[in-house]
Structure formats: C-alpha cells, structure tokens
Scaffold this motif. Sequence first.
Motif, PDB file in Angstrom:
ATOM      1  N   LYS A  73       0.816  -1.201   0.000  1.00 10.49           N
ATOM      2  CA  LYS A  73       0.000   0.000   0.000  1.00 10.49           C
ATOM      3  C   LYS A  73       0.854   1.257   0.000  1.00 10.49           C
ATOM      4  O   LYS A  73       2.025   1.227   0.358  1.00 10.49           O
ATOM      5  CB  LYS A  73      -0.917  -0.010   1.222  1.00 10.49           C
ATOM      6  N   LYS A  74       0.221   2.344  -0.385  1.00  6.73           N
ATOM      7  CA  LYS A  74       0.939   3.615  -0.473  1.00  6.73           C
ATOM      8  C   LYS A  74       1.568   3.981   0.863  1.00  6.73           C
ATOM      9  O   LYS A  74       2.702   4.463   0.928  1.00  6.73           O
ATOM     10  CB  LYS A  74      -0.033   4.709  -0.928  1.00  6.73           C
ATOM     11  N   ARG A  75       0.854   3.746   1.944  1.00  8.03           N
ATOM     12  CA  ARG A  75       1.379   4.054   3.277  1.00  8.03           C
ATOM     13  C   ARG A  75       2.606   3.209   3.596  1.00  8.03           C
ATOM     14  O   ARG A  75       3.588   3.683   4.161  1.00  8.03           O
ATOM     15  CB  ARG A  75       0.297   3.820   4.332  1.00  8.03           C
ATOM     16  N   ASP A  76       2.548   1.931   3.213  1.00  9.52           N
ATOM     17  CA  ASP A  76       3.689   1.048   3.438  1.00  9.52           C
ATOM     18  C   ASP A  76       4.903   1.462   2.610  1.00  9.52           C
ATOM     19  O   ASP A  76       6.046   1.350   3.050  1.00  9.52           O
ATOM     20  CB  ASP A  76       3.309  -0.403   3.113  1.00  9.52           C
ATOM     21  N   MET A  77       4.638   1.950   1.391  1.00 10.00           N
ATOM     22  CA  MET A  77       5.741   2.433   0.550  1.00 10.00           C
ATOM     23  C   MET A  77       6.423   3.630   1.193  1.00 10.00           C
ATOM     24  O   MET A  77       7.643   3.794   1.096  1.00 10.00           O
ATOM     25  CB  MET A  77       5.223   2.804  -0.840  1.00 10.00           C
ATOM     26  N   LYS A  78       5.634   4.474   1.853  1.00 11.10           N
ATOM     27  CA  LYS A  78       6.226   5.615   2.552  1.00 11.10           C
ATOM     28  C   LYS A  78       7.143   5.157   3.677  1.00 11.10           C
ATOM     29  O   LYS A  78       8.200   5.750   3.913  1.00 11.10           O
ATOM     30  CB  LYS A  78       5.124   6.523   3.118  1.00 11.10           C
ATOM     31  N   VAL A  79       6.720   4.096   4.372  1.00 11.64           N
ATOM     32  CA  VAL A  79       7.547   3.565   5.455  1.00 11.64           C
ATOM     33  C   VAL A  79       8.844   3.008   4.889  1.00 11.64           C
ATOM     34  O   VAL A  79       9.926   3.200   5.455  1.00 11.64           O
ATOM     35  CB  VAL A  79       6.786   2.481   6.258  1.00 11.64           C
ATOM     36  N   ILE A  80       8.760   2.304   3.762  1.00 10.15           N
ATOM     37  CA  ILE A  80       9.961   1.777   3.119  1.00 10.15           C
ATOM     38  C   ILE A  80      10.903   2.925   2.744  1.00 10.15           C
ATOM     39  O   ILE A  80      12.111   2.869   2.994  1.00 10.15           O
ATOM     40  CB  ILE A  80       9.596   0.951   1.866  1.00 10.15           C
ATOM     41  N   LYS A  81      10.344   3.973   2.145  1.00 11.67           N
ATOM     42  CA  LYS A  81      11.166   5.138   1.783  1.00 11.67           C
ATOM     43  C   LYS A  81      11.812   5.753   3.023  1.00 11.67           C
ATOM     44  O   LYS A  81      12.966   6.175   2.988  1.00 11.67           O
ATOM     45  CB  LYS A  81      10.311   6.182   1.061  1.00 11.67           C
ATOM     46  N   MET A  82      11.040   5.818   4.118  1.00 14.13           N
ATOM     47  CA  MET A  82      11.558   6.383   5.362  1.00 14.13           C
ATOM     48  C   MET A  82      12.773   5.603   5.854  1.00 14.13           C
ATOM     49  O   MET A  82      13.815   6.178   6.185  1.00 14.13           O
ATOM     50  CB  MET A  82      10.459   6.365   6.433  1.00 14.13           C
ATOM     51  N   VAL A  83      12.647   4.261   5.894  1.00 12.81           N
ATOM     52  CA  VAL A  83      13.742   3.431   6.394  1.00 12.81           C
ATOM     53  C   VAL A  83      14.946   3.516   5.456  1.00 12.81           C
ATOM     54  O   VAL A  83      16.094   3.556   5.907  1.00 12.81           O
ATOM     55  CB  VAL A  83      13.278   1.967   6.568  1.00 12.81           C
ATOM     56  N   VAL A  84      14.693   3.555   4.149  1.00 16.68           N
ATOM     57  CA  VAL A  84      15.789   3.688   3.178  1.00 16.68           C
ATOM     58  C   VAL A  84      16.531   5.007   3.399  1.00 16.68           C
ATOM     59  O   VAL A  84      17.765   5.043   3.419  1.00 16.68           O
ATOM     60  CB  VAL A  84      15.262   3.606   1.731  1.00 16.68           C
ATOM     61  N   LEU A  85      15.782   6.096   3.579  1.00 22.49           N
ATOM     62  CA  LEU A  85      16.415   7.397   3.793  1.00 22.49           C
ATOM     63  C   LEU A  85      17.204   7.428   5.097  1.00 22.49           C
ATOM     64  O   LEU A  85      18.282   8.028   5.165  1.00 22.49           O
ATOM     65  CB  LEU A  85      15.352   8.506   3.792  1.00 22.49           C
ATOM     66  N   MET A  86      16.677   6.796   6.146  1.00 19.19           N
ATOM     67  CA  MET A  86      17.410   6.724   7.407  1.00 19.19           C
ATOM     68  C   MET A  86      18.710   5.946   7.228  1.00 19.19           C
ATOM     69  O   MET A  86      19.756   6.325   7.771  1.00 19.19           O
ATOM     70  CB  MET A  86      16.546   6.058   8.484  1.00 19.19           C
ATOM     71  N   THR A  87      18.635   4.884   6.452  1.00 19.97           N
ATOM     72  CA  THR A  87      19.829   4.082   6.187  1.00 19.97           C
ATOM     73  C   THR A  87      20.866   4.891   5.415  1.00 19.97           C
ATOM     74  O   THR A  87      22.045   4.914   5.771  1.00 19.97           O
ATOM     75  CB  THR A  87      19.461   2.821   5.382  1.00 19.97           C
ATOM     76  N   VAL A  88      20.411   5.555   4.361  1.00 19.56           N
ATOM     77  CA  VAL A  88      21.314   6.371   3.540  1.00 19.56           C
ATOM     78  C   VAL A  88      21.920   7.494   4.376  1.00 19.56           C
ATOM     79  O   VAL A  88      23.121   7.787   4.288  1.00 19.56           O
ATOM     80  CB  VAL A  88      20.565   6.949   2.323  1.00 19.56           C
ATOM     81  N   SER A  89      21.079   8.123   5.210  1.00 20.33           N
ATOM     82  CA  SER A  89      21.562   9.196   6.080  1.00 20.33           C
ATOM     83  C   SER A  89      22.649   8.695   7.018  1.00 20.33           C
ATOM     84  O   SER A  89      23.690   9.345   7.200  1.00 20.33           O
ATOM     85  CB  SER A  89      20.394   9.772   6.886  1.00 20.33           C
ATOM     86  N   PHE A  90      22.417   7.522   7.617  1.00 19.80           N
ATOM     87  CA  PHE A  90      23.407   6.947   8.537  1.00 19.80           C
ATOM     88  C   PHE A  90      24.716   6.661   7.813  1.00 19.80           C
ATOM     89  O   PHE A  90      25.802   6.994   8.303  1.00 19.80           O
ATOM     90  CB  PHE A  90      22.860   5.663   9.153  1.00 19.80           C
ATOM     91  N   ILE A  91      24.630   6.056   6.641  1.00 20.98           N
ATOM     92  CA  ILE A  91      25.835   5.698   5.893  1.00 20.98           C
ATOM     93  C   ILE A  91      26.610   6.944   5.483  1.00 20.98           C
ATOM     94  O   ILE A  91      27.841   7.005   5.612  1.00 20.98           O
ATOM     95  CB  ILE A  91      25.465   4.850   4.654  1.00 20.98           C
ATOM     96  N   ILE A  92      25.885   7.970   5.012  1.00 19.54           N
ATOM     97  CA  ILE A  92      26.554   9.208   4.569  1.00 19.54           C
ATOM     98  C   ILE A  92      27.259   9.889   5.735  1.00 19.54           C
ATOM     99  O   ILE A  92      28.405  10.353   5.604  1.00 19.54           O
ATOM    100  CB  ILE A  92      25.529  10.164   3.925  1.00 19.54           C
ATOM    101  N   THR A  93      26.585   9.972   6.884  1.00 22.40           N
ATOM    102  CA  THR A  93      27.172  10.702   8.015  1.00 22.40           C
ATOM    103  C   THR A  93      28.327   9.947   8.668  1.00 22.40           C
ATOM    104  O   THR A  93      29.232  10.563   9.234  1.00 22.40           O
ATOM    105  CB  THR A  93      26.105  11.021   9.083  1.00 22.40           C
ATOM    106  N   TRP A  94      28.295   8.612   8.610  1.00 29.61           N
ATOM    107  CA  TRP A  94      29.336   7.820   9.275  1.00 29.61           C
ATOM    108  C   TRP A  94      30.472   7.383   8.352  1.00 29.61           C
ATOM    109  O   TRP A  94      31.533   6.983   8.835  1.00 29.61           O
ATOM    110  CB  TRP A  94      28.720   6.587   9.943  1.00 29.61           C
ATOM    111  N   THR A  95      30.269   7.438   7.032  1.00 34.58           N
ATOM    112  CA  THR A  95      31.313   6.972   6.109  1.00 34.58           C
ATOM    113  C   THR A  95      32.616   7.777   6.218  1.00 34.58           C
ATOM    114  O   THR A  95      33.702   7.175   6.262  1.00 34.58           O
ATOM    115  CB  THR A  95      30.791   6.983   4.661  1.00 34.58           C
ATOM    116  N   PRO A  96      32.581   9.123   6.269  1.00 35.85           N
ATOM    117  CA  PRO A  96      33.853   9.861   6.410  1.00 35.85           C
ATOM    118  C   PRO A  96      34.622   9.455   7.664  1.00 35.85           C
ATOM    119  O   PRO A  96      35.850   9.302   7.620  1.00 35.85           O
ATOM    120  CB  PRO A  96      33.401  11.328   6.481  1.00 35.85           C
ATOM    121  N   TYR A  97      33.908   9.275   8.781  1.00 39.40           N
ATOM    122  CA  TYR A  97      34.560   8.854  10.020  1.00 39.40           C
ATOM    123  C   TYR A  97      35.190   7.474   9.855  1.00 39.40           C
ATOM    124  O   TYR A  97      36.323   7.232  10.295  1.00 39.40           O
ATOM    125  CB  TYR A  97      33.549   8.839  11.156  1.00 39.40           C
ATOM    126  N   SER A  98      34.466   6.562   9.213  1.00 41.28           N
ATOM    127  CA  SER A  98      34.977   5.206   9.013  1.00 41.28           C
ATOM    128  C   SER A  98      36.225   5.206   8.139  1.00 41.28           C
ATOM    129  O   SER A  98      37.189   4.482   8.416  1.00 41.28           O
ATOM    130  CB  SER A  98      33.889   4.328   8.364  1.00 41.28           C
TER     131      SER A  98
END
Length: 287
Positions: free
Chosen positions: A207-232
Amino acid sequence: MTFNHVYVSSANILAVITVLGFSFNFAVLYVIINDRKHLWKPINLIIINLTIQDIFIAIIGCPMAFMAAISHGVFWTELKCKWYALIMTTLGIGNIGSITVMAIERWLMVRMSQTLSVRKAFMLAGAVWIYAFSLSLPPIIGWGKYGPESLNISCSVEWENYSSRNASYIIYLFVLGSIIPIAIIIACYLSIIQHLKKSTVRIGLCKKRDMKVIKMVVLMTVSFIITWTPYSFVALALCGFNYRASPLVLVLPCLFAKSSIIYNPIIYAFLNDQFVKSFKKFFQINL
C-alpha cells in the motif's frame, strides 16, 4: 585554521547538534508514546529504540565533547574517556542495529507478508542493545583499547594502536558492526525492489502508506551511511595506512557523525502522515 579556531568551531557545532538533536528526538518520542492508539506499531517501537539512542547521544555524547572542545582537549581523564567511548560506541552500534531491524521488518512485510507483533518488536529492540554491548564492551575487559581522538575532543577506539589485540578487535568491530549490518540492509532492499518489479499490481502488494515507510527506512539508512562513512574512512586510514591528517580532517568526520542524530526525526516526521497529525494535536498547532 589554527587549533584554537578548530576547538571554538567544534564547540559551536556541538552546541547546535545538542539542541536540535535533543529537541527533534524528544518530540518524536513524546508523540509516539502519547498517541498509542495510532502510533503504537512494531515499526514505531523500533523508531523509539533509535530515538532513545539518539537522545542519549544528545544529552551525554555531545555535551561532554563540547566540554572537551572549550577546554581545548584537557577535559578527559583516562577513566572518563574510557566510559565515554564505551557509551558512544554502544549508541552508535545501536543505531545501525535498529536500522537493520527496520529493514528486516520491511522485508518481512513485503516479501513474506508477515508483520511483527508488538511483543517481538520489544524483543528485537532489546536484542539490539545486547548486540551493541557485545561489540562495545571488549576494550573495557582488555580486548582492544579506548582513548582520545579528534584533538581530544572525543574518545573512541584507539585506531592508531597497532597491537595485535587492538587490531583484531578493530576487525571484529568493523565486520560485525558495519559490514554485516550494511550487507543485510542492502540485501533486504534489493530483495524488496526485485519483488516489487515482478508485481503487476504494486499497490495491491504494498500500500501507499507502506511504501512511505519503506522510503523512510531507506532514507534513514542512507543518512546513517553518509554521516558515518567519512569517520569510518579516516579511522581505517589511521589504523591501516599510518595516515597523518590535519586537525580539521580529524575533527570534521567526528562532528559529521554526531550530526546524524538530527536527521532521523526529520525523515520520520516528513514521511509519516499520522505522526504529523498527532504532532499537531499534542503541540496544539493549527496549520
């Protein structure tokens, strides 16, 4: 840029991260807990876990680093540094653990048509903390070592300590705390994408609502990777390649990683319509 400028700028940035990180995450936590009727769902319980971790970073990690910055790095004692590093490593690993659980939850929902119960969500949240402690505790008991980093503004694993025990711990930390979780997250989303591409009626499966949740988790993942990659990258360079960086290069990745606590609540708020409604209700905002 002189050392003095680096310390002053770092203190200012840390103050901003503390205020915004605490305010945003507290707002998310407050709304979810108080609107159990609409928001007390398994995925949101994992969000609570992530939010609690970020609040601890905001009230412990950033203020102590701020004190270290304004004291030009003389804030730490050996004991204080060690326990700060333990707490921050636990919370950082807890972040990636929570995000991994969210990816698995989405995979179960789309590929297996299964949803987590509230009880299982609580159990997984507890498992994330056990997982995080299993990776952060070894330096306290003699495997690996914690010490100052980033011009003594923060404390973490001693990346430049080349003893065999420390090197083996660093490998253990990177493999279990970074490589494997990211691999699981990528596998989950590749599987979800493949499944959705094969579907002729996507809305029926997700459902559309579930797709939004998927997008949310994907963005959180991308955000985490981007912010922590330089440190790593800097940590690996210091550890394996005898890298010698300028003060700015040492400090910026650490500050950028800490700023990750600001982005998750923003992403969550923008991609969760029910949260927005509940937020307006509890804070009496009429827009």
